[in-house]
Design an enzyme around this catalytic site. Structure first.
Site, PDB file in Angstrom:
ATOM      1  N   THR A   1      38.521  61.063  84.557  1.00 12.97           N
ATOM      2  CA  THR A   1      38.000  59.698  84.555  1.00 12.97           C
ATOM      3  C   THR A   1      38.800  58.895  85.581  1.00 12.97           C
ATOM      4  O   THR A   1      39.985  58.640  85.403  1.00 12.97           O
ATOM      5  CB  THR A   1      38.113  59.064  83.161  1.00 12.97           C
TER       6      THR A   1
ATOM      7  N   LYS B   1      30.478  57.062  82.502  1.00 18.17           N
ATOM      8  CA  LYS B   1      31.599  57.345  81.608  1.00 18.17           C
ATOM      9  C   LYS B   1      32.356  56.061  81.252  1.00 18.17           C
ATOM     10  O   LYS B   1      32.763  55.869  80.098  1.00 18.17           O
ATOM     11  CB  LYS B   1      32.546  58.350  82.273  1.00 18.17           C
TER      12      LYS B   1
ATOM     13  N   LYS C   1      22.509  38.792  58.607  1.00 17.57           N
ATOM     14  CA  LYS C   1      22.832  38.658  57.179  1.00 17.57           C
ATOM     15  C   LYS C   1      24.169  39.314  56.858  1.00 17.57           C
ATOM     16  O   LYS C   1      25.057  38.696  56.246  1.00 17.57           O
ATOM     17  CB  LYS C   1      21.729  39.284  56.322  1.00 17.57           C
TER      18      LYS C   1
END
Length: 312
Positions: A114, A189, A265
């Protein structure tokens, strides 16, 4: 910074033909850490050539039939597809400096680390005079997926390079997707990991609330893992091809309206509980404020309607 090697002269007639026309040959793998070692192990039966700066990291793969190389250049000299799984941009650049002058034209270098998307693009430009293809192919699935051969790999690069990588990548991944040109795999990525680590921060916030409310955290964790395995977790809502607002006639509009109603909610109830126990939950407030827009719908609740943060 390692010096950039000078591109070789164009191939002469006595040199071997471009390796795009040759059989695949041995596969190279550089970087045998926590992810790289199990990924490479799935390739050990196909003439695998490995290199890591730590000799002890290569030994288990040599025991499985791989050949240990003395450095990146030796891997490049004998392999037409080379995977890199090293630590960061600087290590990728260093390894590439050894590969480029040694690799034959038509070699593919797949970067699984990465890194910055711009690094992959820059390396592709640097490799072009050598007629070497770069694909950025980061993976998702962690050490467990690497061991099991069930990783997802996001590939950026030319169509023909992707086609050549698809089969060997499939030995350690069961989802191999072409995301676009060089750099697209890394951009995918980074987006995927934004979700991953932001969710970790949300987990910490939810745990603080649960703990303050007397909920056993490990039992809550079992519920989260079980229900996410059934529903698909956050990925189950990633149904749209664009983040633009939904047209009311879109078939997804009603689905997202239901998601929004439930989300508003439940987030409001969670914020009420947090206020009751004095737990600050900024991510939940932000989620409530931005949920409608994120789902492609007009807002139905304004910030002034949101449960107040503790102490206000």
């Amino acid at each position: 910074m390692t010096a950039v090697p000078t591109p070789r002269e164009p191939a002469q007639s006595h040199e071997p033909p471009d390796s795009r026309d040759e059989p695949p040959g041995p596969y190279g793998f550089i970087g045998l850490g926590q992810m790289g070692a199990p990924m490479a192990a799935h390739l050990a039966g196909r003439g695998l050539v490995v290199y890591d700066a730590r000799p002890e990291a290569m030994a288990p793969l040599v025991d499985k039939g791989a050949r240990a190389a003395a450095g990146p250049a030796e891997v490049a000299a004998g392999c037409r597809i080379i995977s890199l799984m090293v630590r960061d941009d600087a290590q990728v650049e260093e390894v590439m400096a050894g590969i480029l002058p040694a690799a034959a034209p038509g070699t593919i270098v797949a970067i699984h680390s990465t890194i910055h998307a711009a690094t992959a693009v820059r390396l592709a430009e640097r490799a072009s005079p050598y007629r070497i293809d770069i694909v950025d192919a980061p993976v998702s699935g962690g050490f467990m997926g690497a061991q099991a051969g069930t990783l997802a790999v996001m590939v950026g690069g030319a169509e023909d390079a992707f086609a050549r990588c698809r089969e060997p990548f499939g030995t350690w991944a069961d989802l191999v997707l072409h995301m676009g040109p060089v750099g697209a795999g890394t951009r995918a990525k980074l987006a995927r990991n934004l979700l991953h680590f932001t969710a970790f921060a949300a987990v910490a916030e939810a745990q603080r609330l649960a703990e303050a409310a007397g909920v056993p955290l490990r039992r809550l964790a079992r519920v989260v893992r079980h229900s996410d395995a059934v529903t698909g977790g956050p990925g189950s809502i990633m149904l749209r091809s664009t983040t633009a607002p939904l047209d009311p006639g879109d078939p997804l509009y009603g689905i997202m309206e239901n998601v929004l109603a439930l989300g508003e909610k439940d987030l409001s109830l969670a914020l009420d509980l947090a206020a009751e126990h004095g737990v600050d939950t900024p991510l939940a407030r932000l989620a409530l404020d931005r949920l409608a827009e994120g789902l492609g719908l007009p807002p139905r609740i304004s910030p002034s309607d949101s449960p107040r943060r503790h102490g206000e």
